[in-house]
Structure formats: structure tokens, C-alpha cells
Design a protein around this motif. Sequence first.
Motif, PDB file in Angstrom:
ATOM      1  N   ALA A 133      -4.124   6.849   4.401  1.00 21.78           N
ATOM      2  CA  ALA A 133      -4.323   5.407   4.200  1.00 21.78           C
ATOM      3  C   ALA A 133      -5.702   5.175   3.599  1.00 21.78           C
ATOM      4  CB  ALA A 133      -4.174   4.664   5.532  1.00 21.78           C
ATOM      5  N   PRO A 134      -5.898   5.599   2.343  1.00 19.41           N
ATOM      6  CA  PRO A 134      -7.223   5.461   1.738  1.00 19.41           C
ATOM      7  C   PRO A 134      -7.631   4.000   1.599  1.00 19.41           C
ATOM      8  CG  PRO A 134      -5.606   6.137   0.083  1.00 19.41           C
ATOM      9  CD  PRO A 134      -4.928   6.190   1.415  1.00 19.41           C
ATOM     10  N   GLY A 135      -8.878   3.720   1.923  1.00 23.53           N
ATOM     11  CA  GLY A 135      -9.398   2.368   1.784  1.00 23.53           C
ATOM     12  C   GLY A 135      -9.062   1.440   2.934  1.00 23.53           C
ATOM     13  N   VAL A 136      -8.305   1.942   3.917  1.00 25.24           N
ATOM     14  CA  VAL A 136      -7.957   1.116   5.072  1.00 25.24           C
ATOM     15  C   VAL A 136      -8.933   1.424   6.193  1.00 25.24           C
ATOM     16  CG1 VAL A 136      -6.166   0.527   6.754  1.00 25.24           C
ATOM     17  CG2 VAL A 136      -5.525   1.096   4.408  1.00 25.24           C
ATOM     18  N   ASP A 137      -9.527   0.375   6.748  1.00 27.09           N
ATOM     19  CA  ASP A 137     -10.491   0.541   7.827  1.00 27.09           C
ATOM     20  C   ASP A 137      -9.765   0.868   9.130  1.00 27.09           C
ATOM     21  OD1 ASP A 137     -12.568   0.050   9.832  1.00 27.09           O
ATOM     22  OD2 ASP A 137     -13.671  -0.877   8.184  1.00 27.09           O
ATOM     23  N   GLN A 138     -10.378   1.741   9.907  1.00 24.32           N
ATOM     24  CA  GLN A 138      -9.784   2.169  11.179  1.00 24.32           C
ATOM     25  C   GLN A 138      -9.437   0.979  12.073  1.00 24.32           C
ATOM     26  OE1 GLN A 138     -11.854   5.488  12.930  1.00 24.32           O
ATOM     27  NE2 GLN A 138     -11.450   4.775  14.986  1.00 24.32           N
ATOM     28  N   LYS A 139     -10.296  -0.048  12.074  1.00 22.49           N
ATOM     29  CA  LYS A 139     -10.059  -1.200  12.952  1.00 22.49           C
ATOM     30  C   LYS A 139      -8.881  -2.065  12.488  1.00 22.49           C
ATOM     31  CE  LYS A 139     -13.625  -4.136  10.809  1.00 22.49           C
ATOM     32  NZ  LYS A 139     -12.757  -4.597   9.763  1.00 22.49           N
ATOM     33  N   ASP A 140      -8.410  -1.839  11.254  1.00 17.74           N
ATOM     34  CA  ASP A 140      -7.288  -2.611  10.736  1.00 17.74           C
ATOM     35  C   ASP A 140      -5.948  -1.886  10.891  1.00 17.74           C
ATOM     36  OD1 ASP A 140      -8.875  -4.794   9.930  1.00 17.74           O
ATOM     37  OD2 ASP A 140      -9.440  -3.753   8.085  1.00 17.74           O
ATOM     38  N   ILE A 141      -5.949  -0.786  11.646  1.00 16.52           N
ATOM     39  CA  ILE A 141      -4.715  -0.027  11.876  1.00 16.52           C
ATOM     40  C   ILE A 141      -4.250  -0.241  13.314  1.00 16.52           C
ATOM     41  CG2 ILE A 141      -3.702   2.290  12.014  1.00 16.52           C
ATOM     42  CD1 ILE A 141      -5.476   3.127   9.737  1.00 16.52           C
TER      43      ILE A 141
ATOM     44  N   SER B 153      -0.688  -4.372   2.770  1.00 14.83           N
ATOM     45  CA  SER B 153      -0.289  -4.029   4.133  1.00 14.83           C
ATOM     46  C   SER B 153       0.790  -2.960   4.077  1.00 14.83           C
ATOM     47  CB  SER B 153       0.208  -5.263   4.880  1.00 14.83           C
ATOM     48  OG  SER B 153       1.312  -5.819   4.222  1.00 14.83           O
ATOM     49  N   PHE B 154       0.930  -2.245   5.202  1.00 16.96           N
ATOM     50  CA  PHE B 154       1.954  -1.218   5.298  1.00 16.96           C
ATOM     51  C   PHE B 154       2.447  -1.150   6.727  1.00 16.96           C
ATOM     52  CE2 PHE B 154      -1.923   0.944   6.471  1.00 16.96           C
ATOM     53  CZ  PHE B 154      -1.544   1.739   7.528  1.00 16.96           C
ATOM     54  N   SER B 155       3.624  -0.613   6.887  1.00 13.96           N
ATOM     55  CA  SER B 155       4.175  -0.353   8.217  1.00 13.96           C
ATOM     56  C   SER B 155       5.126   0.829   8.089  1.00 13.96           C
ATOM     57  CB  SER B 155       4.916  -1.580   8.742  1.00 13.96           C
ATOM     58  OG  SER B 155       5.430  -1.309  10.032  1.00 13.96           O
TER      59      SER B 155
ATOM     60  N   ASP C 197      -3.650  -3.070   7.430  1.00  9.60           N
ATOM     61  CA  ASP C 197      -3.987  -3.959   6.319  1.00  9.60           C
ATOM     62  C   ASP C 197      -5.223  -3.437   5.613  1.00  9.60           C
ATOM     63  OD1 ASP C 197      -2.122  -6.258   6.726  1.00  9.60           O
ATOM     64  OD2 ASP C 197      -3.118  -6.300   8.668  1.00  9.60           O
ATOM     65  N   LYS C 198      -5.207  -3.599   4.307  1.00  9.25           N
ATOM     66  CA  LYS C 198      -6.391  -3.279   3.506  1.00  9.25           C
ATOM     67  C   LYS C 198      -6.927  -4.591   2.951  1.00  9.25           C
ATOM     68  CE  LYS C 198      -7.962  -0.699  -0.535  1.00  9.25           C
ATOM     69  NZ  LYS C 198      -7.602   0.285  -1.558  1.00  9.25           N
ATOM     70  N   LYS C 199      -8.218  -4.805   3.151  1.00  3.61           N
ATOM     71  CA  LYS C 199      -8.845  -6.006   2.624  1.00  3.61           C
ATOM     72  C   LYS C 199     -10.014  -5.557   1.752  1.00  3.61           C
ATOM     73  CE  LYS C 199      -7.862  -8.351   6.980  1.00  3.61           C
ATOM     74  NZ  LYS C 199      -7.736  -7.262   7.926  1.00  3.61           N
ATOM     75  N   ALA C 200      -9.934  -5.827   0.480  1.00  2.00           N
ATOM     76  CA  ALA C 200     -11.012  -5.436  -0.428  1.00  2.00           C
ATOM     77  C   ALA C 200     -11.378  -6.636  -1.288  1.00  2.00           C
ATOM     78  CB  ALA C 200     -10.576  -4.268  -1.312  1.00  2.00           C
TER      79      ALA C 200
ATOM     80  N   LEU D 244       0.832  -1.204   0.000  1.00  2.71           N
ATOM     81  CA  LEU D 244       0.000   0.000   0.000  1.00  2.71           C
ATOM     82  C   LEU D 244       0.861   1.246   0.000  1.00  2.71           C
ATOM     83  CD1 LEU D 244      -2.912  -0.683   2.499  1.00  2.71           C
ATOM     84  CD2 LEU D 244      -2.960  -0.705   0.028  1.00  2.71           C
ATOM     85  N   GLU D 245       0.467   2.193  -0.813  1.00  2.00           N
ATOM     86  CA  GLU D 245       1.130   3.492  -0.810  1.00  2.00           C
ATOM     87  C   GLU D 245       0.541   4.314   0.330  1.00  2.00           C
ATOM     88  OE1 GLU D 245       3.669   4.698  -2.727  1.00  2.00           O
ATOM     89  OE2 GLU D 245       3.818   2.638  -3.415  1.00  2.00           O
ATOM     90  N   THR D 246       1.362   4.710   1.258  1.00  5.48           N
ATOM     91  CA  THR D 246       0.900   5.546   2.360  1.00  5.48           C
ATOM     92  C   THR D 246       1.823   6.745   2.463  1.00  5.48           C
ATOM     93  OG1 THR D 246       2.189   4.249   3.927  1.00  5.48           O
ATOM     94  CG2 THR D 246      -0.124   3.658   3.711  1.00  5.48           C
TER      95      THR D 246
END
Length: 118
Positions: free
Chosen positions: A29-37, A72-74, A51-54, A10-12
Motif C-alpha cells: 500500500a505505497p503512499g498510505v499512512d499506517q494510521k489510515d489503515i 481508498s481500498f478494501s 485511505d490515501k490522502k495526498a 488504489l492498486e494494492t
Amino acid sequence: SLGTFAEVPLETRLDVRNTKDGLEITLEAPGVDQKDIKITVEDHVLTISGDKKASKQQVEGDYRVSERVFGSFSRSISLPRSVDPERVTASMENGVLTLTAPRDGQLQPKRIEIKTAK
């Protein structure tokens, strides 16, 4: 059924601004849900990971196409010692995560006096 699976980095975009009260850190972090951060601070290193899950399904003629995209990103940054890690706060709106890291006011530069040798 046909299925495709893609793992994408993911590009962040991370920005850190100095304010009069401390640091303001923003992460797009477009498209990433708050609960996944996940946000952690250890030894004055702040780490933001997620993590982004689509997934999407569509029917094309006799085929059902199922597509899942995972990413995913870190990102880590060192916090200055003048920032109190216990008081870091975070909020998220429209895919932008904003963290505020206030200075604790206790760690001012200390001037060392030079004593004359006797």
C-alpha cells in the motif's frame, strides 16, 4: 484559485503465503499512512481497508494550483478455521503491511472411526 479533485481506486497487491506456523499476509500500500489503515476480523474473514490522502500546492504565474488526490481500498480474505484470529499481528514498513496469522494447534483434522453395525 484553480483546484482539481481526483478520487482514484488504489492498486494494492495482496499475497498470502502458508508457513509452517500459519499464514503470512502481505499487502503493498505505497503512499498510505499506517494510521489510515484499518484491519478487522469477523467470522474468520480478515478485512484490510484504508485511505490515501495526498495534496500538493504549486504556484504557476498568477495562479495557485491546489491538487488533492484521494483513494481508498478494501481487501478481504477468508482465514482457515485452524488460524486463531485473536493472535493475528500486524506490522508496516516501507509501504508494505505484513500480517501474521498463527495456527492455534487445536483444530487438527479429526478422523472419524466407522463403527460396525450390530
